[in-house]
Scaffold this active site. Structure first.
Site, PDB file in Angstrom:
ATOM      1  N   ASN A 157       0.559  -1.172   0.196  1.00 25.18           N
ATOM      2  CA  ASN A 157       0.451   0.009   0.007  1.00 25.18           C
ATOM      3  C   ASN A 157       0.730   1.400   0.038  1.00 25.18           C
ATOM      4  OD1 ASN A 157      -2.389   1.425   0.577  1.00 25.18           O
ATOM      5  ND2 ASN A 157      -1.585   1.901   2.619  1.00 25.18           N
ATOM      6  N   HIS A 159       0.920   5.268   1.501  1.00 30.73           N
ATOM      7  CA  HIS A 159       0.103   5.921   2.383  1.00 30.73           C
ATOM      8  C   HIS A 159       0.382   7.539   2.500  1.00 30.73           C
ATOM      9  CE1 HIS A 159      -2.057   6.227   5.936  1.00 30.73           C
ATOM     10  NE2 HIS A 159      -1.267   8.002   6.630  1.00 30.73           N
TER      11      HIS A 159
HETATM   12  C1  GAR Z   1      -2.789   8.848  -2.808  1.00 32.01           C
HETATM   13  O1  GAR Z   1      -2.240  10.516  -1.769  1.00 32.01           O
HETATM   14  C2  GAR Z   1      -2.345   7.940  -2.056  1.00 32.01           C
HETATM   15  O2  GAR Z   1      -1.262   7.722  -1.377  1.00 32.01           O
HETATM   16  C3  GAR Z   1      -3.369   8.184  -1.253  1.00 32.01           C
HETATM   17  O3  GAR Z   1      -4.616   8.220  -1.746  1.00 32.01           O
HETATM   18  C4  GAR Z   1      -3.939   9.013  -2.843  1.00 32.01           C
HETATM   19  C5  GAR Z   1      -4.690   8.634  -3.940  1.00 32.01           C
HETATM   20  O4  GAR Z   1      -4.506   8.872  -5.131  1.00 32.01           O
HETATM   21  N1  GAR Z   1      -3.571   6.392  -0.538  1.00 32.01           N
HETATM   22  C6  GAR Z   1      -4.389   6.549   1.494  1.00 32.01           C
HETATM   23  O5  GAR Z   1      -5.011   7.594   1.171  1.00 32.01           O
HETATM   24  C7  GAR Z   1      -4.753   5.452   1.456  1.00 32.01           C
HETATM   25  N2  GAR Z   1      -5.063   4.974   2.537  1.00 32.01           N
HETATM   26  P1  GAR Z   1      -4.213   8.770  -7.006  1.00 32.01           P
HETATM   27  O6  GAR Z   1      -5.730   8.255  -6.837  1.00 32.01           O
HETATM   28  O7  GAR Z   1      -3.771   9.972  -8.439  1.00 32.01           O
HETATM   29  O8  GAR Z   1      -2.728   7.596  -7.066  1.00 32.01           O
END
Ligand code: GAR
Length: 241
Positions: A157, A159
């Site tokens: 994952n 984060h």
């Molecule tokens: C990213 O910033 C990722 O780190 C976060 O969601 C965003 C997705 O962006 N993930 C989380 O918070 C997981 N708990 P993306 O769809 O443009 O890759």
């Protein structure tokens, strides 16, 4: 460059991390190939990105499942191999003082959705599952059915914070509100807790006094796009050592 690890991806939204991984696979900078992209959310941009790259896609609509169960719990069955007591004792997502009814609702509805995910995922011969902006937590019901090789984590994952600081759903927001002068992102394996699994890699960036939340998010995402492919390659290297 040698053999390629076969990865599955799960997303919930825009999929810019997915795009970074697609691009890294395509330009040969990582030894990986993407088998599928699944989403808990229909109609998101990340699904379009996958389709454009000729990656098979599927949706397991969590909101629909949860609503259907709320409306009529008898209409949706938990999976045959779901043992509520076992999953409740393993999970580390829900605080102990949560009312049992609420806990059980959560674990049952997630298992129903997770079974649908597993049915799709199990039709592929996958080495590693990559969560790329996947905003649903995964329960031990799902994790145990992916981590079938003893002592080998198979779900990773990304984060948006430097764990163990700021676990949860709004890493950059929490970083901003706390007034941190450094932010960052973490790639880690998934275990039974929320954002608690072993860390694979991290990248940090400086936060200036006048930075807005949007500026922090942009700085963070740029780091994520570099970090995620590097971490996937780290696993690929360990696979074919
Ligand atoms: C990213 O910033 C990722 O780190 C976060 O969601 C965003 C997705 O962006 N993930 C989380 O918070 C997981 N708990 P993306 O769809 O443009 O890759």
């Amino acid at each position: 460059m040698g053999r390629k690890i076969k990865i599955g991806t799960l997303i919930s939204g825009g999929g810019t991390n997915l795009q970074a991984i697609i691009d890294s696979c395509a330009n040969g900078s990582i030894d990986a190939t993407i088998l599928f992209t699944g989403s808990d959310n229909p109609g998101v941009k990340g699904l379009e990105r996958a389709a454009k790259a000729n990656i098979e896609t599927f949706v397991v609509d969590y909101s629909k499942i949860i609503q259907a169960y709320k409306n009529n719990p008898n209409e949706l069955n938990v999976p045959d191999d779901f043992d509520l007591d076992e999953i409740a004792s393993k999970q580390k997502l829900i605080p102990e003082n949560t009312p049992l009814e609420k806990r059980d609702f959560f674990l049952k509805t997630r298992a129903i959705a997770e079974k649908q995910l597993l049915d799709r995922i199990n039709s592929y011969d996958m080495d590693l599952l990559v969560l790329a902006g996947y905003m649903r937590v995964l329960t031990p019901y799902f994790i145990d059915r992916i981590n079938v090789i003893p002592n080998q984590y198979r779900i990773m994952n990304i984060h948006p914070a430097i764990l163990p600081a700021f676990p949860g759903t709004d890493g950059y927001g929490d970083t901003f509100r706390y007034g941190c002068k450094v932010g960052g992102c973490t790639v880690h394996f998934i275990d039974y807790g929320e954002d608690t699994g072993p860390i694979i890699g991290q990248k940090a960036f400086e936060i200036d006094d006048n930075d807005t939340l949007d500026m922090i998010k942009n700085k963070g995402l740029e780091k994520e796009w570099q970090l995620y492919p590097l971490c996937i390659q780290k696993i690929a290297d360990s696979f074919f050592k």
